[in-house]
Scaffold this motif. Structure first.
Motif, short mmCIF file in Angstrom:
data_model
loop_
_atom_site.label_atom_id
_atom_site.label_comp_id
_atom_site.label_asym_id
_atom_site.label_seq_id
_atom_site.Cartn_x
_atom_site.Cartn_y
_atom_site.Cartn_z
N GLU B 26 0.76 -1.18 -0.05
CA GLU B 26 -0.08 -0.04 0.04
C GLU B 26 0.80 1.10 0.01
O GLU B 26 0.29 2.24 -0.05
N LEU B 27 1.92 1.11 0.30
CA LEU B 27 2.96 2.19 0.30
C LEU B 27 3.83 2.51 -1.00
O LEU B 27 3.86 3.59 -1.67
N TYR B 28 3.67 1.50 -1.70
CA TYR B 28 4.67 1.70 -3.18
C TYR B 28 3.84 1.64 -4.14
O TYR B 28 3.89 2.01 -5.47
N PHE B 74 4.65 13.52 -6.55
CA PHE B 74 4.25 13.80 -4.97
C PHE B 74 3.46 14.86 -4.85
O PHE B 74 2.42 14.84 -4.20
N HIS B 78 -0.52 14.52 -3.20
CA HIS B 78 -0.81 15.49 -2.12
C HIS B 78 -1.75 16.44 -2.50
O HIS B 78 -3.00 16.82 -1.56
N ASN B 101 -4.88 8.26 4.06
CA ASN B 101 -3.86 7.80 4.38
C ASN B 101 -2.58 7.27 3.50
O ASN B 101 -1.38 7.71 3.65
N ILE B 104 -1.25 10.10 1.85
CA ILE B 104 -0.39 11.03 2.40
C ILE B 104 0.76 10.27 2.58
O ILE B 104 2.12 10.86 2.14
N LEU B 105 1.07 9.11 2.73
CA LEU B 105 2.21 8.31 3.12
C LEU B 105 3.08 7.96 1.84
O LEU B 105 4.24 8.41 2.06
N ASP B 108 4.66 10.96 1.01
CA ASP B 108 6.04 11.49 1.75
C ASP B 108 7.18 10.46 1.39
O ASP B 108 8.32 10.94 0.99
N VAL B 109 7.09 9.36 0.99
CA VAL B 109 8.03 8.35 0.26
C VAL B 109 8.43 8.89 -1.09
O VAL B 109 9.80 8.80 -1.06
N LEU B 111 8.69 12.12 -1.83
CA LEU B 111 9.61 13.19 -1.60
C LEU B 111 10.77 12.67 -1.42
O LEU B 111 11.67 13.26 -1.77
N ILE B 112 11.07 11.70 -0.34
CA ILE B 112 12.19 11.11 0.06
C ILE B 112 13.02 10.51 -1.36
O ILE B 112 14.07 10.82 -1.50
#
Lengths: 324, 324
Positions: B26-28, B74, B78, B101, B104-105, B108-109, B111-112
Motif C-alpha cells: 500500500e506504500l509503493y 508527489f 498530496h 492515509n 499521504i504516506l 511522503d516516500v 518526496l524522499i
C-alpha cells in the motif's frame, strides 16, 4: 563527555530559536506549534551524544540534530492525521487546530526543512550523511504503513511486529547515533556499530513499553494501566498470546477485541488474565533481554575508549526499568 | 541538440523502468500507479534539454530528471487529497482508489525518493543542486498553501496571484532548467538566467491557460469552455475583473460566485460578458506578453551559441498559442 540532559537542553534551546517565515501563516505556524510542544528531544540529543563520544564538537552537530527533531515532528504531524488523533502531549493536534490540509502541507515543508538542516555538514560528509538520512526516512514511512496495515489484520506474527517496530521507532534512533558519530569523526565501521546499538536498544525499549502498559505501576509511570488493551493495540503481548492461545482463549480474546461496549477495567482484567495464563510477560521479557544484549554486544565492538563505552552502557541501563 | 520530444520519450521510458519494493504494497503501489498515468513529462524533459544545451551528456541527467518527475507527482498526489479531486488525467486519484492515509504516506516516500534520485550527481555538484531542489520544493509548497488560502478570500490582488502561480507552477520549471544546466556544465550566472527564462515562461504559460479557459475554441483545445468560471477559480481574468468592476458589476460577479444552483452555460455567458465589458482579456494578454518578454530578455543574456539560443526561442514560441 557531556551529560545527556545538557544536550537535551541545548537542543530545546536551539529548537526554540528556529525561525520560520511569517507568510504563508497557515504553512509555517503549525511547524512552530508542533515544535513548541516540547518532548524529550531524545533523538537529536542522541545525535549530539554520539558526536561527543567520538571526539567531535557538538556545536558542529546542532543543525543536523535539529534536522532529526524536525523530521521526527514531521512524522508525528502526518501520523496524527492518519491515526485521527485529537491530542498530542495533551495539546490539540495540528489537523484539529487548523485542518487536515494544513497538517499535510506543513508536514511536507518540515520534511524539506529536515533536509535543509541536515545539509549543514562538511562537504566530504554530505553524501554519506544524506544517504543515512534517506534510509532512515524511508524506514520510518514503511514502519508507519505496516503499523496501519496491522490494524486491520488478525494474523500478524511476532516477527512481523518486530520488523515493524524496528522500522517505525528503532531505525531513527540508530540513524541519529550513526549521523552524530560520523560528524564526530567515527569510522564507518564504528558508525554502523553504534547504529546497531541504538536500533537494538530501541527495540528493547519498545518491548518494555508494551510491558509497562500492562504491568507498570500507575503511580510510578503515570499511565493508565491497560491503555493498549482497551484500544486493541497489537502489542507483543497480544500477538504472542494469540500465537500461544488454545481455541477457548482465542475466542475469549477475540470476544474482547470485537466488543463494541465494555467496561474498561473488566476488559483489562480479563485480557491480563489470559496474558498471565500464557506467561507472555516472560516471553516479552526474554525478547527484550535478547535485544538489550544485542545492543551491548554491538557496543563492546565499537572502537572507543573504555570510559566512553561505560557512558553508553550507563545510558542504556538508565532506559531499562528494573522494577515495574 | 536533442529534440524535446525525444527527451520526453526518454523520460517516459525511464519512469516505466523505475522499480519500487513490493512490500509494503500500500506504500509503493500508489507510486507506480500515479507515475504510470503518463503526462507530458515536461519538467524532466526541460532538465535534460538544459543539460544538452550546455554541452552535457543527457545520460548523466536522467536520474535527477526523474527526481523532478517523482517530486512533481508527489505534489500532485498530496494536492489531489487537499483539493478533494476524484480524477486526475481521467483516472481515479490515489486517495480515492486507496484512501487518504495511503496517499499521504506514499506521497511522503515519493518526496524522499525525489531526494535519493536527485543525489545522482557528481560530488562537486551535490550541494549546489540539492540547494536548488530544496528551494524549488519549498516554493511549490508555499504556492499550494497560498492557492488554498485564496479560495476562501475575496480580496486577492493580481500581484498576489502572480506571486502564487510563480511559486506553485513557475518555480519548478525554472528549477528543472537550472539543475539541468548545471549538470551540463553551465556557470552559476547562466544557470540563473535559464531559470529566469523558465520561470517567466511558466508565468506567461499559466496566464495563457487562464485565457484559453474562456477564449480558447473547444475544438482546438478539447476543453470545456469556462471550466474555471463554473468552479469560481480565481484566475487572472476574475481577479482583474473584480479590481476594475463598478459596484453593479461586482454585485453581478458575486451573485454568480455565490450561486449554489445555476445553468453552467448561463453563468459562463454572464461572467464572460463582464470580462468583455472590462476588457480583462487585453490586460491578461499584456501581462502574458510582459512575462514572455522577460523570458526572452533573460535568454538573450545567457552565454550560449546562437544556435542553442535559437532552439530555446523556438521552444518558447511553440508554447505560445497564436490563435485561440
Amino acid at each position: 563527555m557531556r551529560k545527556l540532559q545538557d544536550l537535551q537542553l541545548l537542543i530545546d534551546e536551539a529548537v526554540t530559536n528556529l525561525r520560520y517565515p511569517a507568510y504563508p501563516a497557515e504553512l509555517y505556524e503549525p511547524i512552530q506549534y508542533i515544535l513548541s510542544m516540547g518532548g524529550k528531544r531524545m533523538r537529536p540529543a542522541l545525535l549530539l551524544m554520539a558526536c561527543d563520544l567520538f571526539g567531535g564538537d557538538v556545536e558542529n552537530a546542532v543543525l543536523p540534530a535539529l534536522a532529526i527533531e524536525v523530521f521526527h515532528n514531521f512524522t508525528l504531524m502526518h501520523d496524527d492525521i492518519m491515526d485521527n488523533a485529537p491530542l498530542r502531549r495533551g495539546k490539540v493536534t495540528v489537523h484539529e487546530k487548523w485542518n487536515k490540509n494544513a497538517a499535510i502541507l506543513s508536514g511536507d515543508v518540515m520534511l524539506i526543512q529536515g533536509y535543509k538542516l541536515m545539509m549543514n555538514v562538511e562537504d566530504r560528509l554530505l553524501r554519506v550523511i544524506l544517504n543515512i538520512f534517506n534510509d532512515t526516512a524511508v524506514g520510518v514511512c514503511e514502519g508507519q504503513q505496516l503499523d496501519m496495515d496491522f490494524e486491520t489484520r488478525s494474523d500478524v506474527k511476532i516477527d512481523e511486529y518486530i520488523y515493524m517496530i524496528r522500522l517505525k521507532t528503532a531505525v531513527v534512533l540508530g540513524g541519529a547515533l550513526k549521523i552524530g558519530s560520523i560528524i564526530g569523526g567515527a569510522e564507518i565501521k564504528d558508525a554502523e556499530l553504534i547504529a546497531e546499538f541504538g536500533e537494538n536498544l530501541g527495540l528493547a525499549f519498545q518491548l518494555q513499553d508494551d510491558l509497562l502498559d500492562v504491568y507498570g505501576s500507575p503511580e510510578k509511570f503515570g499511565k493508565q494501566v491497560g491503555g493498549d488493551i482497551i484500544s486493541n493495540k497489537k502489542t507483543f503481548l497480544l500477538l504472542k498470546s494469540l500465537e500461544l492461545a488454545n481455541a477457548d482463549q482465542v475466542a475469549e480474546l477475540n470476544k474482547w477485541i470485537d466488543a463494541k461496549q465494555f467496561d474498561n477495567q473488566e476488559k483489562v482484567k480479563a485480557v491480563t488474565t489470559i496474558y498471565n495464563d500464557l506467561q507472555v510477560k516472560d516471553h516479552a521479557e526474554t525478547a527484550m533481554q535478547t535485544y538489550a544484549e544485542k545492543a551491548f554486544d554491538a557496543l563492546e565492538k565499537i572502537n572507543l575508549p573504555e570510559q566512553n563505552k561505560q557512558y553508553l552502557r550507563k545510558f542504556a541501563d538508565s532506559l531499562m526499568v528494573r522494577e515495574y
